[in-house]
Structure formats: C-alpha cells, structure tokens
Write a protein that holds these residues in place. Structure first.
Motif, PDB file in Angstrom:
ATOM      1  N   GLU A 218      13.153   0.018  -0.215  1.00 36.69           N
ATOM      2  CA  GLU A 218      13.138  -1.410  -0.509  1.00 36.69           C
ATOM      3  C   GLU A 218      11.860  -1.752  -1.269  1.00 36.69           C
ATOM      4  O   GLU A 218      10.911  -0.972  -1.315  1.00 36.69           O
ATOM      5  N   ALA A 219      11.835  -2.930  -1.854  1.00 34.19           N
ATOM      6  CA  ALA A 219      10.677  -3.358  -2.643  1.00 34.19           C
ATOM      7  C   ALA A 219       9.420  -3.375  -1.778  1.00 34.19           C
ATOM      8  O   ALA A 219       9.466  -3.676  -0.585  1.00 34.19           O
ATOM      9  N   ASN A 220       8.292  -3.037  -2.419  1.00 35.25           N
ATOM     10  CA  ASN A 220       6.973  -3.065  -1.788  1.00 35.25           C
ATOM     11  C   ASN A 220       6.824  -2.077  -0.639  1.00 35.25           C
ATOM     12  O   ASN A 220       5.985  -2.260   0.239  1.00 35.25           O
ATOM     13  N   GLN A 221       7.626  -1.021  -0.637  1.00 30.86           N
ATOM     14  CA  GLN A 221       7.428   0.046   0.340  1.00 30.86           C
ATOM     15  C   GLN A 221       6.363   1.003  -0.196  1.00 30.86           C
ATOM     16  O   GLN A 221       6.259   1.216  -1.401  1.00 30.86           O
ATOM     17  N   LEU A 246      -2.681   0.931   3.411  1.00 32.07           N
ATOM     18  CA  LEU A 246      -2.837  -0.037   2.326  1.00 32.07           C
ATOM     19  C   LEU A 246      -1.702  -1.039   2.357  1.00 32.07           C
ATOM     20  O   LEU A 246      -1.910  -2.246   2.199  1.00 32.07           O
ATOM     21  N   TRP A 247      -0.487  -0.539   2.571  1.00 32.43           N
ATOM     22  CA  TRP A 247       0.671  -1.430   2.638  1.00 32.43           C
ATOM     23  C   TRP A 247       0.604  -2.322   3.884  1.00 32.43           C
ATOM     24  O   TRP A 247       0.937  -3.501   3.836  1.00 32.43           O
ATOM     25  N   THR A 252       1.160  -4.414   0.041  1.00 29.62           N
ATOM     26  CA  THR A 252       1.404  -4.094  -1.361  1.00 29.62           C
ATOM     27  C   THR A 252       1.415  -2.586  -1.541  1.00 29.62           C
ATOM     28  O   THR A 252       0.888  -1.846  -0.710  1.00 29.62           O
ATOM     29  N   THR A 253       2.017  -2.129  -2.617  1.00 29.03           N
ATOM     30  CA  THR A 253       1.999  -0.706  -2.945  1.00 29.03           C
ATOM     31  C   THR A 253       0.692  -0.362  -3.641  1.00 29.03           C
ATOM     32  O   THR A 253      -0.043  -1.242  -4.108  1.00 29.03           O
ATOM     33  N   TYR A 257      -1.394  -2.724  -6.150  1.00 30.53           N
ATOM     34  CA  TYR A 257      -2.789  -2.974  -5.785  1.00 30.53           C
ATOM     35  C   TYR A 257      -3.708  -2.696  -6.972  1.00 30.53           C
ATOM     36  O   TYR A 257      -4.597  -3.493  -7.296  1.00 30.53           O
ATOM     37  N   VAL A 258      -3.474  -1.562  -7.633  1.00 32.41           N
ATOM     38  CA  VAL A 258      -4.265  -1.222  -8.819  1.00 32.41           C
ATOM     39  C   VAL A 258      -4.013  -2.228  -9.933  1.00 32.41           C
ATOM     40  O   VAL A 258      -4.945  -2.630 -10.643  1.00 32.41           O
TER      41      VAL A 258
END
Length: 557
Positions: A218-221, A246-247, A252-253, A257-258
C-alpha cells in the motif's frame, strides 16, 4: 490448410485439399490482416486479465493461485511475442515463488525476465511501452536481489545491484546520444573480482546502497535498504538497514523523506543559522545510512570512503550527516561519490590514458550577459580570476565567455572550472545546462546533451554553479551534467547539490585549489577546503553542498 505466397502483394491463395485456389483482393487481404491483429490484441488482453488477477492474488497472499495466474499470463504473452509482457509475467511469477519459499525457481524466472527485457530496444517510440519496460526492469532487478539475499548469496546480489546501475546509466547515456559508448564499452558484466580490485587499487572503502521497493504494498509503506561495504582488502560485508523506524516516526518512505529534504535544500534561506546544531533530517539519515555500517568505516579521517548511492539517495549530500553527538560525517571521513562502482573503472581508465600533452587550464567566470533572466555573479568573476592567478593562466569572463570560444578549448584542457549559473531540467535531464554568454547564434546554455558530443581529456571539471549535481532519476540511472562529463572523458567532477551564495562559494573554491597545490589528492583537498569554509561561513548551506564524483588521484599519482 496451407498458405502460399504468389509473389504479388495484392492477393494470396488458399488451398483446401485439391480445390482451385481462391484469390483474395487487397480489401479481403486487409480484412485478414486486421483479423490477425485482432487475434494478437485479444491474446494480449486475455494475458493482461490473467496478470491483473495474479497481482490481486499476490496482494491477498494467495501464493499458489497467483503463481498459476502469472503462468497463464506468461503463456499468452509468449504466444503474442510481447517481451515486456513476458518480463512482467515472469516478475510477478517470481514474487509468488519467492513468497512461497521457492527461491531457486524465483531466481530462474527473474533472470529470464531480465533477459527478455534486454532484447527490447531502449529507443521504443511508444511512451507506454518504454515506461512499462523501465518499471519492470527496476522491479525485476530489485526482487532478484531479495531472492538472492534470502538464499545467502550476498556477492551475487551485489553484482545484480551493479548490473542494474550499469544498464540504467548505459541506456541514459546512449539515449542522450547513440554515438556515445564510453560507459557502455568500458562496463562489461561486472565480476566480484573486478569490484574487489577497484577497492584495492584505490585503497578505499566502497559503500553501495540499494533501495528495494515492494510494488504490491500500500502507499507509504517502508522500503528495504540493502548496504554492501567493500573494504580496501576486498572483504565484502552485507548489512540491511532498519528503515521501518523512519516510517513509524515520520509516516513516510525513505524516498519521500529524501524528497522533502531536497525541497528544503532548494530554498534560498535553507541552512541559515544551522551551525553546530543537531539537524533532525541529517541525524535521521545518519541513523539509516551510516550507523548500520559504522563499524566498517576507516578510523583515519584521510582514508577515502566512496559512497555509491541509488535513486533518491543520489540527491542528498553525505558530508553534513550527523552522528548522535552532532559531528558531521565530513569531520570523520574523506568522502567521494559515484553512481556505480564500475563507473570508477571508467574514470580510472580515462585518468591513466590521458595524454601528457594536455596541460591547459580553462577557467571561466561570470559570463556577461547571463542567458535568460539570470543575474550577474561578481564574486564568481573574482573567484575565476583568483584561481587563474594561482595557476598562471588567464580567466575568461564577461562577454567573451561564449560557447563558441569555450567549447573548442574544453577538449584540450586538463582542468576546467566554471564559476557561473547552472540549471537543472526536472523533465529532461539532458537539457540541464551551464550558463555562458549568449550570442546572436546561440542562447548561451551549454547542455548536458551537447557535452556528450565532446571528447574531453580533463583530469578535473569543477561546476561551481547552482544545482549542478542534480539529475533526473529514471530507472537506476541519473541523467545529469556530471554523468555527461564522465561519459565524455572527465575522470573527476566536482558539483554542487543546492544553490549557494557566490561569496562563500568563491572562498571555498580558492581554498580547494590552494590545497590541491599542496596535495594532489582531490578528495582530501576538497574536504580541507570545506572544513576551512565551515569555520569562516558556519551556516551549513554555505559549505556542505559540494561533492567529488570519480577519481581522487591525479594521472601522475
């Protein structure tokens, strides 16, 4: 029933038993051709239906069913000779087999898929086909690394990571100009022995990162982050970074994040007032990128550490990453970067084979007028003149700093220094450019695409300009000014990763060349210059943007 061509394009003969041939006119032949095309499209549509069903079954963790559906899609794509479809089916078949614990079978299918993609032209005119090919290529290389790691094949996974980068870079360079084959020719299939030799020859620690996405998540995994460390002895160590934290903390991934950090770096006021303070973003990145392998890094601050980032990590600086005490990575290590380990083999070859007759310095500063709406850079002109005086040459500035005057001198120059504006094209990386003075016949922009046409003999090219290190990520490659310069024959490139005020830049560059006269090691000279600039201009924005790509040593070293 058989088909027989009668040497005429307007009809065919159909034989049924011993009956008299039935001749079809061109309209009827067109209908038959259309019917054949419809049949192929129908098979592709059915294959896509099976593939989508298999993807959904993978999401539902129905591994056996997903394997069967992917196999059905594979058979149909094979019948229609759709190589991208074949690779997609093999990729998802590999996912099912991997999840089912059938690692060897998954490895076999994924290697077959990569081979299928290798036969698809990188110059496909269809945007959809090209996009699908690149996405499938990246996904297959990433999953193959997971499968190999699951089998304990650490070195083989490193080779796959390198193969992915080499292929991406080669395609990007060749797409920029089909006649340029510098990177492609010098990079055959890499071997572990070659990689170890590169580390040994440079007496450097190589650190290669590989971001592994899960296309079914899923998104943002969170992604996975693989790290290989190749020590100067040739010893290879594998570590996996825990980026789940971090997540959990940032929701966020790593990639996003970068990206958020990059957006901050792009603002003109970024880094102002950030001196000796713990910066959460750079502290977090240190935890993710450095702490897992900190015990493998050299203790001598003059020893070379060459980072091999990937995808979004190509866009961040390593120098200002901070440990738990707030110390910068630059203070502990001499840092270089490269888009692939095998690129270091290319830059070594260009360094060793450079003609001794090439000794000229080409120093360009503050072309006037600037192209577009860019403002003059008075400090850049002072920078160019100061550097030129150090090496007893004449800086080229103002209205004479045109493409017509500069480009012919580039191939005959040992060191090339540009103190000017630079632009990065987010959509077309090869249109990224260096600002020179415009004339009636050109707009003044020297693009990465044009640089690919050059035959450089430069030991060093410095782009003392804004955003020159940034590039467009496509697959595992990066199209940028630095890649174009290396592909054209430069063995070392220094670029900036964000916009910097011209006064601290001028100071840093003068310090760099002064240090280089005392010590021919470019990485050590740049590190010392950055540390000196940090003392005079402590704002992180003013000293941390530059990075050295490629070789550190001079041809005579």
């Amino acid at each position: 029933m058989g088909w027989k061509r009668l040497g005429c394009a307007t009809f065919v003969s159909i034989f049924v038993g011993v009956s008299v041939p039935l001749r079809l006119n061109s309209t009827e032949l067109f209908s038959k051709t259309s019917l054949l095309a419809f049949s192929i499209n129908a098979r592709k549509a059915e294959a896509e239906r099976w593939l989508n069903q298999g993807i959904e079954q993978l999401r539902q963790q129905e591994w056996d069913a997903a394997i069967q559906s992917s196999q059905q899609a594979l058979t149909l794509y094979q019948n229609s000779r759709d190589r991208v479809g074949i690779a997609q089916s093999l990729n998802y078949l590999g996912w099912g087999l991997y999840q089912n614990g059938q690692y060897q079978a998954a490895e076999q299918r994924l290697r077959q898929g990569i081979q299928s993609l290798a036969s698809v032209s990188a110059n496909q005119k269809s945007y959809d086909t090209q996009s699908q090919r690149l996405e499938t290529q990246v996904a297959s290389y990433q999953l193959l690394q997971k499968v190999l790691i699951a089998q304990g094949k650490i070195n083989e996974a490193l080779l796959v990571s390198e193969q992915s980068r080499v292929r991406g870079l080669s395609e990007l360079v060749n797409r920029g100009d089909p006649n340029v084959a510098t990177i492609t020719a010098a990079m055959a299939e890499p071997t572990i022995e070659q990689i170890q030799q590169i580390a040994q020859e440079r007496n450097a620690t190589l650190i290669e990162y590989s971001i592994i996405d899960n296309p079914l998540a899923e998104a943002n995994q969170p992604e996975e982050l693989f790290i290989w460390v190749i020590e100067p002895t040739g010893k290879i160590t594998f570590r996996q970074s825990n980026i789940t934290q971090l997540w959990q903390k940032q929701k966020t991934t790593l990639t996003d994040y970068v990206s958020n950090i990059r957006q901050s770096l792009a603002t003109s006021e970024w880094g102002v007032g950030l001196s000796r303070r713990k910066i959460p973003a750079f502290r977090q990145l240190y935890q993710v990128l450095i702490e897992p392998i900190a015990d493998k890094l050299p203790t001598d601050p003059n020893a070379h550490v060459i980072f091999i980032p990937q995808q979004s990590l190509l866009m961040i600086p390593f120098a200002p990453l901070q440990d738990e005490s707030g110390n910068y990575l630059l203070e502990k290590h001499t840092i270089l970067t490269a888009p692939a380990i095998m690129v270091l083999d290319v830059t070594r070859r260009t360094r060793v084979n450079r003609p001794d007759s090439v000794q000229q310095w080409l120093v360009v500063g503050n072309p006037n007028p600037m192209p577009g709406e860019f403002s003059p850079l008075p400090a850049a002109e002072q920078e160019a003149k100061a550097i030129a005086s150090l090496v007893n040459t004449q800086a080229i500035t103002g209205e004479v700093a045109t493409k017509a005057d500069i480009v012919p001198q580039m191939s005959a120059s040992r060191v090339i220094h540009f103190a000017t504006h630079g632009i990065f094209d987010e959509q077309q990386g090869w249109e990224s450019a260096i600002a020179l003075a415009p004339t009636q016949t050109d707009n003044g922009w020297l693009t990465a695409r044009e640089i690919l046409d050059l035959n450089l003999n430069a030991e060093l090219v410095v782009l003392s300009a804004c955003n020159t290190g940034r590039g467009s990520i496509s697959g595992d490659g990066v199209a940028s000014l630095s890649s174009a310069l290396i592909a054209s024959g430069a063995s070392s490139v220094i670029v900036s990763l964000w916009s910097i005020p011209d006064s601290p830049t001028a100071f840093l560059m003068q310090e760099f060349y002064y240090n280089l006269q005392q010590n021919s090691d470019k990485a050590q000279a740049l590190r010392k210059a950055m540390l000196t600039t940090m003392e005079k201009h402590p704002d992180l924005r003013d000293w941390a943007a530059f990075t050295l790509i490629g070789e550190s040593q001079s041809p005579t070293d």
